[in-house]
Design an enzyme around this catalytic site. Structure first.
Site, short mmCIF file in Angstrom:
data_model
loop_
_atom_site.label_atom_id
_atom_site.label_comp_id
_atom_site.label_asym_id
_atom_site.label_seq_id
_atom_site.Cartn_x
_atom_site.Cartn_y
_atom_site.Cartn_z
N GLY A 140 2.35 1.75 10.86
CA GLY A 140 3.34 2.80 10.67
C GLY A 140 4.28 3.30 12.26
N HIS A 190 -9.48 0.79 5.11
CA HIS A 190 -8.30 1.01 5.69
C HIS A 190 -8.55 1.94 6.94
CE1 HIS A 190 -4.05 2.39 6.49
NE2 HIS A 190 -3.68 1.29 5.87
N ASN A 207 0.85 -1.25 -0.13
CA ASN A 207 -0.05 0.02 0.09
C ASN A 207 1.06 1.09 0.09
OD1 ASN A 207 -1.72 2.14 0.44
ND2 ASN A 207 -2.45 1.46 2.50
C1 PEP Z 1 -0.91 -0.05 6.06
O1 PEP Z 1 -1.05 1.00 6.26
O2 PEP Z 1 -1.70 -0.84 5.62
C2 PEP Z 1 0.32 -0.50 6.75
C3 PEP Z 1 0.42 -1.65 7.24
O3 PEP Z 1 1.25 0.40 6.97
P1 PEP Z 1 2.89 -0.08 7.71
O4 PEP Z 1 3.24 -0.97 7.04
O5 PEP Z 1 3.59 1.42 7.45
O6 PEP Z 1 2.58 -0.19 9.10
#
Ligand code: PEP
Length: 237
Positions: free
Chosen positions: A163, A85, A6
């Site tokens: 994140g 999401h 993503n």
């Molecule tokens: C996401 O936003 O779907 C995600 C998994 O982000 P990250 O891998 O940066 O935690």
């Protein structure tokens, strides 16, 4: 295993071209990239990735300025779309009704929904993870036929892990993913794929790969870094 990147709105056009070039050696057959809408054509034309969208309109083609419809995505050759999401649930105030509408539009156009569910940190701390994600699933799935549910991929993403560099323990992921699979099996007699998402990285991928119950990963931050993304994919070949 299905690996989904993503890329959110992290990359400008030159950076997308650079990413495509640097990852051109990858076996793309089980890797879905979800770029910004504006780069979907670029990925379709210059890479071998399966391409997904990050979102879709609740409505069909028509007077919906600024939206992108499922039919438009299908006409570009998009095979998957993220829905629900947490960034959209939290920032755009999307609720199950919106997510249900989007899933129906996608399935009508033969696009597989990547349906994100997950709990906030306070919900985890109060022991209500299963209640929260069970509700997120049932509010949508109770309105769908089993032949529609079969085509949905769930992405379990604890919101506090997105994140942040934090992840649940393997035992916690196993318990929650087992709960999701059992719930859907018991209620609808269907087995569907469940991905894990939330701070998947080069550092934790070997540990996460020890979990056999998950069917892949949804990856945000690490999906825009060619070396790291290639490394994660290589551990799943
Ligand atoms: C996401 O936003 O779907 C995600 C998994 O982000 P990250 O891998 O940066 O935690």
């Amino acid at each position: 295993m299905l690996i989904v990147g993503n890329q959110k709105t992290y990359l400008n056009k030159e950076e997308v071209l650079d990413f495509i070039e640097k990852t051109s050696s990858v076996d793309c057959s089980k890797v879905v990239i979800c770029p910004s809408y504006i780069y979907i054509d670029l990925y379709k034309e210059t890479s071998r990735y399966i391409v997904g969208a990050q979102n879709v309109s609740e409505k069909g083609n028509g007077a919906t300025t600024g939206e992108i419809s499922a039919s438009q995505l299908a006409s570009l050759g998009v095979d998957y779309s993220i829905v629900g999401h947490s960034e959209r649930r939290d920032e755009q105030k999307e609720i199950s009704e919106n997510i249900y509408n989007k899933i129906v539009r996608l399935l009508e156009n033969d696009i597989k929904p990547l349906f994100c569910i997950g709990e906030h940190l306070e919900e985890k701390k109060s022991g209500s993870t299963k209640d929260v994600i069970g509700k997120q699933i049932l509010e949508v799935f109770d309105r769908l036929d089993s032949n529609m549910i079969t085509n949905i991929v769930i992405a379990y993403e604890p919101i506090w892990a997105i994140g942040t560099g934090l992840t649940p323990t393997n035992d916690e992921i196993i318990e929650t993913v087992q709960y999701i699979k059992d719930l859907i099996k018991d209620k609808y007699e269907i087995e569907i794929m469940v991905l894990y998402g939330g701070s998947v990285s080069r550092k934790n991928i070997d540990l996460l790969n020890e979990i056999s119950i998950i069917d892949g990963y949804l990856i945000g931050g690490a999906s825009i870094k060619p070396d790291e993304f290639l490394y994660i994919i290589s551990t799943n070949e």
